[in-house]
Design a protein around this motif. Sequence first.
Motif: not given
Length: 162
Positions: A85-108
Amino acid sequence: MKKFSDFIVKNRQEGLPEKNRASPGMLKGKFAIAKSDNGRHLAFGWASIAVKNNGEVVEDWQEDIIEPAELENAAYGFVELYREGGEMHERGGAAVLVESVVFTEEKIQAMGIPEGTLPAGWWIGFKVTDEDVWEKVKDGTYSMFSIEGTAERAEAEDGSGT
């Protein structure tokens, strides 16, 4: 109590500062941070919503639509290749992804979640590693997630077969 669809911020290019306008082919969307954990510097919310829980298709700031399958592919690519994760699309290194799920109709449906409860969208969580950025999350300066990426524009089918 707010519904997930209440977190969608719909806006247009007109009236936006130049730095917030997307260049041609660039997609941007902003969604409120729905939950945070102060002690662990965690922030959670929707990265993008393709279809609201009432079935309404979502348009982004440029009046573009992301099909749920395309959003799913983009999310998987981000998780596989980037996770930062970055800051305001200007620089990276501000955060790290720890959770991600894509809810689709099928998964729901497979999870047994009642129809109409969740939108088709990408839910994320980040651990904010930059202390200055976390302070801005806490004080509300950064109150939402913003994604960006490149895409090829294609005319949407109107559903009538023409």
